[in-house]
Design a protein around this motif. Structure first.
Motif, mmCIF file in Angstrom:
data_model
loop_
_atom_site.group_PDB
_atom_site.id
_atom_site.type_symbol
_atom_site.label_atom_id
_atom_site.label_comp_id
_atom_site.label_asym_id
_atom_site.label_seq_id
_atom_site.Cartn_x
_atom_site.Cartn_y
_atom_site.Cartn_z
ATOM 1 N N VAL A 136 0.624 92.273 -51.245
ATOM 2 C CA VAL A 136 -0.377 92.176 -50.498
ATOM 3 C C VAL A 136 -0.628 92.712 -48.697
ATOM 4 O O VAL A 136 -1.537 92.931 -48.441
ATOM 5 C CB VAL A 136 -0.150 90.547 -49.636
ATOM 6 C CG1 VAL A 136 -0.547 89.840 -48.847
ATOM 7 C CG2 VAL A 136 -0.170 89.773 -50.841
ATOM 8 N N ALA A 137 0.640 93.346 -48.895
ATOM 9 C CA ALA A 137 0.510 93.918 -47.183
ATOM 10 C C ALA A 137 -0.140 95.429 -47.599
ATOM 11 O O ALA A 137 -1.208 95.810 -47.052
ATOM 12 C CB ALA A 137 2.114 94.248 -47.261
ATOM 13 N N ILE A 138 0.163 96.057 -49.096
ATOM 14 C CA ILE A 138 -0.997 96.880 -49.615
ATOM 15 C C ILE A 138 -2.803 96.876 -49.852
ATOM 16 O O ILE A 138 -2.930 98.292 -48.710
ATOM 17 C CB ILE A 138 -0.482 97.580 -50.532
ATOM 18 C CG1 ILE A 138 0.727 97.921 -50.987
ATOM 19 C CG2 ILE A 138 -1.537 98.688 -51.198
ATOM 20 C CD1 ILE A 138 1.451 98.330 -51.954
ATOM 21 N N ALA A 139 -2.431 95.892 -49.943
ATOM 22 C CA ALA A 139 -4.276 95.289 -49.778
ATOM 23 C C ALA A 139 -4.288 94.856 -48.360
ATOM 24 O O ALA A 139 -5.312 95.569 -47.861
ATOM 25 C CB ALA A 139 -4.073 93.991 -50.413
ATOM 26 N N LEU A 140 -3.851 94.713 -47.274
ATOM 27 C CA LEU A 140 -4.490 94.174 -45.800
ATOM 28 C C LEU A 140 -5.097 95.434 -45.607
ATOM 29 O O LEU A 140 -5.656 95.849 -44.792
ATOM 30 C CB LEU A 140 -3.437 93.322 -45.250
ATOM 31 C CG LEU A 140 -3.625 92.254 -46.026
ATOM 32 C CD1 LEU A 140 -1.950 91.177 -44.827
ATOM 33 C CD2 LEU A 140 -4.557 91.575 -45.357
ATOM 34 N N TRP A 141 -3.676 96.605 -45.549
ATOM 35 C CA TRP A 141 -3.672 97.542 -45.264
ATOM 36 C C TRP A 141 -4.947 98.717 -45.326
ATOM 37 O O TRP A 141 -5.642 99.311 -44.428
ATOM 38 C CB TRP A 141 -2.092 98.735 -45.797
ATOM 39 C CG TRP A 141 -2.728 99.659 -44.648
ATOM 40 C CD1 TRP A 141 -2.659 100.912 -44.997
ATOM 41 C CD2 TRP A 141 -1.048 100.149 -43.175
ATOM 42 N NE1 TRP A 141 -2.524 101.996 -43.528
ATOM 43 C CE2 TRP A 141 -1.789 101.143 -43.070
ATOM 44 C CE3 TRP A 141 -0.759 99.175 -42.927
ATOM 45 C CZ2 TRP A 141 -1.555 102.113 -42.147
ATOM 46 C CZ3 TRP A 141 -0.177 100.240 -41.131
ATOM 47 C CH2 TRP A 141 -0.465 100.989 -40.920
ATOM 48 N N LYS A 142 -5.108 98.755 -46.945
ATOM 49 C CA LYS A 142 -6.342 99.244 -47.052
ATOM 50 C C LYS A 142 -7.435 98.790 -46.742
ATOM 51 O O LYS A 142 -8.714 99.431 -46.262
ATOM 52 C CB LYS A 142 -6.267 98.796 -48.817
ATOM 53 C CG LYS A 142 -7.611 99.664 -49.484
ATOM 54 C CD LYS A 142 -8.385 100.653 -49.402
ATOM 55 C CE LYS A 142 -9.960 101.660 -49.883
ATOM 56 N NZ LYS A 142 -9.791 102.852 -50.011
ATOM 57 N N CYS A 164 -4.611 100.540 -56.332
ATOM 58 C CA CYS A 164 -6.185 100.286 -56.499
ATOM 59 C C CYS A 164 -6.125 99.005 -56.748
ATOM 60 O O CYS A 164 -7.595 97.559 -56.815
ATOM 61 C CB CYS A 164 -6.354 101.441 -57.778
ATOM 62 S SG CYS A 164 -8.373 100.931 -58.327
ATOM 63 N N ARG A 165 -5.128 98.603 -57.899
ATOM 64 C CA ARG A 165 -4.941 97.109 -59.064
ATOM 65 C C ARG A 165 -4.593 96.390 -57.938
ATOM 66 O O ARG A 165 -5.353 94.938 -58.034
ATOM 67 C CB ARG A 165 -3.863 96.960 -59.095
ATOM 68 C CG ARG A 165 -3.952 98.378 -61.177
ATOM 69 C CD ARG A 165 -2.946 98.410 -61.840
ATOM 70 N NE ARG A 165 -3.079 99.178 -62.799
ATOM 71 C CZ ARG A 165 -1.978 99.324 -63.716
ATOM 72 N NH1 ARG A 165 -1.313 98.720 -63.983
ATOM 73 N NH2 ARG A 165 -2.712 100.127 -65.528
ATOM 74 N N CYS A 166 -3.551 96.044 -56.410
ATOM 75 C CA CYS A 166 -3.288 95.710 -55.657
ATOM 76 C C CYS A 166 -4.670 95.238 -54.510
ATOM 77 O O CYS A 166 -4.735 93.861 -54.893
ATOM 78 C CB CYS A 166 -2.478 96.161 -55.024
ATOM 79 S SG CYS A 166 -0.718 96.446 -55.458
ATOM 80 N N VAL A 167 -5.576 95.889 -54.747
ATOM 81 C CA VAL A 167 -7.116 96.058 -54.029
ATOM 82 C C VAL A 167 -7.688 95.000 -54.429
ATOM 83 O O VAL A 167 -8.127 94.158 -54.437
ATOM 84 C CB VAL A 167 -7.592 96.940 -53.478
ATOM 85 C CG1 VAL A 167 -8.610 96.422 -52.358
ATOM 86 C CG2 VAL A 167 -6.847 98.251 -51.948
ATOM 87 N N GLN A 168 -7.836 95.251 -55.900
ATOM 88 C CA GLN A 168 -9.137 94.437 -56.309
ATOM 89 C C GLN A 168 -8.395 93.314 -57.051
ATOM 90 O O GLN A 168 -9.222 92.635 -57.046
ATOM 91 C CB GLN A 168 -8.936 95.683 -58.262
ATOM 92 C CG GLN A 168 -9.621 96.847 -58.348
ATOM 93 C CD GLN A 168 -9.565 97.103 -59.543
ATOM 94 O OE1 GLN A 168 -9.135 97.141 -60.065
ATOM 95 N NE2 GLN A 168 -10.230 98.473 -59.663
ATOM 96 N N GLU A 169 -7.077 92.874 -57.099
ATOM 97 C CA GLU A 169 -6.638 91.779 -57.440
ATOM 98 C C GLU A 169 -7.096 90.835 -56.179
ATOM 99 O O GLU A 169 -6.964 89.474 -56.027
ATOM 100 C CB GLU A 169 -5.054 91.851 -58.008
ATOM 101 C CG GLU A 169 -5.305 92.623 -59.367
ATOM 102 C CD GLU A 169 -3.387 92.512 -59.871
ATOM 103 O OE1 GLU A 169 -2.511 91.611 -58.773
ATOM 104 O OE2 GLU A 169 -3.303 92.630 -60.562
ATOM 105 N N PHE A 170 -6.357 91.143 -54.807
ATOM 106 C CA PHE A 170 -6.425 90.696 -53.779
ATOM 107 C C PHE A 170 -8.251 90.416 -53.213
ATOM 108 O O PHE A 170 -8.107 89.762 -52.459
ATOM 109 C CB PHE A 170 -5.722 91.247 -52.801
ATOM 110 C CG PHE A 170 -5.848 90.773 -51.625
ATOM 111 C CD1 PHE A 170 -5.056 89.875 -51.065
ATOM 112 C CD2 PHE A 170 -6.969 90.509 -50.385
ATOM 113 C CE1 PHE A 170 -4.702 89.299 -50.116
ATOM 114 C CE2 PHE A 170 -6.722 90.435 -49.056
ATOM 115 C CZ PHE A 170 -5.663 89.361 -48.743
#
Length: 425
Positions: A136-142, A164-170
């Motif tokens: 979740v932190a990776i997606a928020l940072w992006k 990339c997968r974390c952003v797409q899923e989030f």
């Protein structure tokens, strides 16, 4: 029919049992061949001559070592630095959490619980998964910085593919958007109208609408359609907010070359309004005219019974019309401020986004949902996040007929006049 099914089932069981028996026979034969091979090698090593005894003893030791120990299966993994997430982030203060992730640690934990069914992973025999909080932190940072996948991966100690997968899923539309951006019910409509009346003195107003351009990389197909009047490629975000600055309707993804009025006509908001299913029937009599719920727009939008805008400035406005325009502008500017705060907090919407157009659309809607989440949890907005002041955008002159001539529903201009009279008396 039942006899046929029983026959087919029996045939399938027979074939399965035969295949299993053949597999076991082949496995036993392979084991016997391996044992026979080892036995022959052992005999050769034992019957070697004296001249080759040293050579034989050496190979016997190798043979015993290979037979006694078997290497455990393992998966190769690139060694990455994770000190920032494992050591630095746990010591963050409340201000540092807000500056880096745009929310407090309490809101972050709440968000992790919400996304656990989709983003949660489990460790396997060969590899440990990336923890939920880290994903979740990776997606928020992006979303908050708009950094490249490589940069985010180096910071969190993961690969670009994982980022990339974390952003797409989030950013999946069914994850946060339906929960945070809900169409109001009858009680909520009444609450929004009362808030507008108490704050700006405008009856029956339940929000304001505006559009904004989200920069993107020129797509390979139909890239000319995404080239806007400002000179760069973009998609359009159309948002409707209430008086408190919360989105209750968003629409995104259309090419940046389209006019705001065209985007409105292609949106779900217009579709609901055309079927008279947009707002509940709740009218008030103002100067002899029954006024229902409506939203405010700028001069780019068409005048409708449910969408009002200022009088077109032709240089001949009466003092009453000028006062009306000022009151309308004070209420409408809320949506402009909200879009500014949205882009300031989530910088991926301000910088050129190199992701696929579909993913940019999902990221845009997710950022709107995150805006509502932070506002509902009382998160502080830092004015230093505001977008830098740019040169004034070119303004297209508004002709007189756009005030309520062609394309305006019958009675919409009379409604505008009655509201003008009501608010300036």
């Amino acid at each position: 029919m039942e006899n046929v099914d029983v026959g087919i089932l029996g045939m399938w069981l027979s074939v399965t049992a035969r295949r299993k028996l053949l597999f076991q026979k082949r496995l036993e034969a392979a084991r016997r061949n391996t044992e026979e091979k080892y036995r022959r090698v052992w005999e050769i090593l034992q019957n070697s001559d004296d001249e080759t005894s040293l050579f034989a003893r050496r190979h016997m030791r190798i043979f015993h070592s290979l037979q006694s120990c078997r290497r455990r299966p393992s998966v190769w993994k690139f060694n990455r630095a994770t000190e920032w997430w494992d050591v630095i982030v746990p010591s963050f203060t409340s201000l540092q959490w807000l500056q880096n992730f745009r929310m407090s640690e309490e809101t972050f934990i709440y968000l992790c619980d919400k996304t656990r069914p989709v983003m949660g992973r489990q460790d396997t025999t060969f590899c440990e998964c990336v923890p939920l909080k880290k994903r979740v932190a990776i997606a928020l940072w992006k979303l908050a910085t708009g950094s490249e996948y490589r940069t985010v991966g180096h910071l969190f100690g993961v690969s670009r593919t994982t980022v990339c997968r974390c952003v797409q899923e989030f950013c999946a539309e069914l994850l946060l958007v339906p929960d945070q951006i809900c169409f109001p019910d009858l009680e909520k409509f009444a609450e929004m109208a009362a808030y507008s009346e108490n704050r700006w003195g405008i009856l029956q107003c339940i929000g304001a609408i505006d559009g904004s351009h989200i920069p993107i990389l020129a797509p390979q197909e139909y890239h000319c359609d995404y080239f806007n009047h400002k000179g760069w490629h973009s998609i359009i975000l159309q948002g409707v907010v209430d008086g408190k600055g919360l989105f209750w309707n968003v629409f995104a993804g259309l090419p940046g070359s389209l006019h705001d009025a065209r985007v409105l006509r292609l949106s779900t908001l217009w579709e609901l309004a055309s079927r008279s299913n947009l707002f509940p029937v709740h009218t008030k009599n103002i100067g002899g005219v029954n006024v229902g719920y409506f939203i405010l727009g700028d001069s780019a939008y068409p005048l409708q019974n449910w969408l009002l805008k200022p009088f077109p400035d032709t240089g001949r406005l009466t003092p009453e019309q000028q006062i009306y325009n000022k009151k309308i502008w004070r209420a409408w500017v809320v949506v402009e401020n909200v879009v500014g705060r949205l882009k300031g907090g989530w910088r991926c919407l301000m910088k050129r986004n190199d992701c696929d157009v579909k993913l940019v659309k999902s990221m845009t809607l997710t950022c709107c949902a995150l805006h509502n989440l932070c506002e509902n949890h009382g998160e502080t907005y830092d004015i230093d996040w505001n977008a830098p002041v740019t040169a004034a955008e070119p303004v297209v002159a508004v002709t007189g007929h756009r005030g309520g001539g062609q394309g305006c529903p019958r009675g919409s201009y009379a409604l505008l006049e009655q509201l003008n009279y009501y608010m300036t008396c």
